[in-house]
Design a protein around this motif. Structure first.
Motif, PDB file in Angstrom:
ATOM      1  N   GLY A  96       1.832   7.167  -6.617  1.00  0.00           N
ATOM      2  CA  GLY A  96       2.059   5.855  -6.020  1.00  0.00           C
ATOM      3  C   GLY A  96       0.771   5.241  -5.533  1.00  0.00           C
ATOM      4  N   LEU A  97       0.886   4.399  -4.539  1.00  0.00           N
ATOM      5  CA  LEU A  97      -0.316   3.795  -3.967  1.00  0.00           C
ATOM      6  C   LEU A  97      -0.157   3.678  -2.464  1.00  0.00           C
ATOM      7  CD1 LEU A  97       0.180   0.525  -3.162  1.00  0.00           C
ATOM      8  CD2 LEU A  97       0.153   0.312  -5.604  1.00  0.00           C
ATOM      9  N   MET A  98      -1.298   3.617  -1.802  1.00  0.00           N
ATOM     10  CA  MET A  98      -1.310   3.353  -0.364  1.00  0.00           C
ATOM     11  C   MET A  98      -2.556   2.546  -0.070  1.00  0.00           C
ATOM     12  SD  MET A  98      -2.302   6.832   1.564  1.00  0.00           S
ATOM     13  CE  MET A  98      -2.537   8.202   0.493  1.00  0.00           C
ATOM     14  N   GLY A  99      -2.511   1.823   1.032  1.00  0.00           N
ATOM     15  CA  GLY A  99      -3.653   0.999   1.349  1.00  0.00           C
ATOM     16  C   GLY A  99      -3.593   0.451   2.751  1.00  0.00           C
ATOM     17  N   GLN A 100      -4.581  -0.411   3.030  1.00  0.00           N
ATOM     18  CA  GLN A 100      -4.669  -1.027   4.342  1.00  0.00           C
ATOM     19  C   GLN A 100      -5.282  -2.412   4.220  1.00  0.00           C
ATOM     20  OE1 GLN A 100      -6.988   1.064   7.301  1.00  0.00           O
ATOM     21  NE2 GLN A 100      -5.924   0.017   8.967  1.00  0.00           N
ATOM     22  N   SER A 118       8.784  -6.445  -9.625  1.00  0.00           N
ATOM     23  CA  SER A 118       7.753  -6.218  -8.619  1.00  0.00           C
ATOM     24  C   SER A 118       8.332  -5.395  -7.480  1.00  0.00           C
ATOM     25  CB  SER A 118       7.206  -7.550  -8.106  1.00  0.00           C
ATOM     26  OG  SER A 118       8.231  -8.312  -7.528  1.00  0.00           O
ATOM     27  N   ALA A 119       7.492  -4.533  -6.913  1.00  0.00           N
ATOM     28  CA  ALA A 119       7.899  -3.725  -5.761  1.00  0.00           C
ATOM     29  C   ALA A 119       7.512  -4.479  -4.501  1.00  0.00           C
ATOM     30  CB  ALA A 119       7.203  -2.370  -5.808  1.00  0.00           C
ATOM     31  N   LEU A 120       8.387  -4.480  -3.522  1.00  0.00           N
ATOM     32  CA  LEU A 120       8.113  -5.156  -2.260  1.00  0.00           C
ATOM     33  C   LEU A 120       7.759  -4.120  -1.210  1.00  0.00           C
ATOM     34  CD1 LEU A 120      11.078  -7.680  -2.312  1.00  0.00           C
ATOM     35  CD2 LEU A 120       8.707  -8.098  -2.943  1.00  0.00           C
ATOM     36  N   LEU A 121       6.611  -4.303  -0.569  1.00  0.00           N
ATOM     37  CA  LEU A 121       6.129  -3.393   0.464  1.00  0.00           C
ATOM     38  C   LEU A 121       5.878  -4.189   1.737  1.00  0.00           C
ATOM     39  CD1 LEU A 121       3.411  -1.556  -1.672  1.00  0.00           C
ATOM     40  CD2 LEU A 121       5.808  -0.909  -1.376  1.00  0.00           C
ATOM     41  N   SER A 131       3.544   3.008  -1.281  1.00  0.00           N
ATOM     42  CA  SER A 131       4.651   2.995  -2.222  1.00  0.00           C
ATOM     43  C   SER A 131       4.686   4.347  -2.920  1.00  0.00           C
ATOM     44  CB  SER A 131       4.467   1.886  -3.262  1.00  0.00           C
ATOM     45  OG  SER A 131       5.412   2.033  -4.303  1.00  0.00           O
ATOM     46  N   ALA A 132       5.861   4.941  -3.016  1.00  0.00           N
ATOM     47  CA  ALA A 132       6.011   6.227  -3.692  1.00  0.00           C
ATOM     48  C   ALA A 132       6.273   6.039  -5.181  1.00  0.00           C
ATOM     49  CB  ALA A 132       7.150   7.018  -3.061  1.00  0.00           C
TER      50      ALA A 132
END
Length: 157
Positions: A96-100, A118-121, A131-132
């Protein structure tokens, strides 16, 4: 349209380009129609555009800018985007992804993926989001922070 009609399209002044264009459009619609899914994607893309969105420029990509580590296998891809005073750091992995978002702030984030949904975060008050769902193919991020909209460049995962 009959052959006689086509002959009539050429008069003494020359050539009727509008008639030819219309005939070619009809032929293309019959012989090579636009797939319904592609039409839906095009309409969705237009409907989602933001005229006031600022482009967040890619300022760092670990695939290009980092020094490779010998023997390192599945290393995450690190990306940094910047638009004015806002910076978005993103780590993309196979999981997935992660961020700031910096400066830290709450934000709504869409992970855009071409024809995929699209994924909503949601970024918390510290600007962190994750997001996993693995990112595949081309993707971009659309961030809504307060009244501002930022869109990152499109990249391939």
């Amino acid at each position: 349209m009959h052959e006689d009609d086509l002959v009539g399209a050429f008069d003494e002044a020359g050539f009727d380009g509008a008639l030819l264009e219309e005939e070619l459009r009809r032929a293309a619609a019959i012989l090579d129609p636009v797939p319904a899914e592609l039409s839906r994607i095009a309409v969705d893309a237009y409907a989602l555009h933001d005229l006031d969105a600022r482009i967040a420029e890619l300022t760092f990509d670990s695939v290009v800018d980092a020094i490779p580590v010998r023997g390192a296998g599945d290393v995450p891809r690190m990306l940094t985007f910047r638009a004015g005073d806002v910076t978005v750091d993103v780590e993309v992995t196979g999981q997935g992804l992660m961020g700031q978002v910096l400066p830290p702030q709450a934000a709504r984030i869409e992970v855009l993926g071409g024809p995929q949904q699209s994924a909503l975060l949601t970024a918390d008050a510290m600007g962190r989001f994750s997001s996993a769902s693995p990112v595949s193919g081309p993707f971009a991020l659309r961030l809504r922070t307060g009244g501002e909209v930022l869109v990152t460049e499109w990249l391939r995962a």
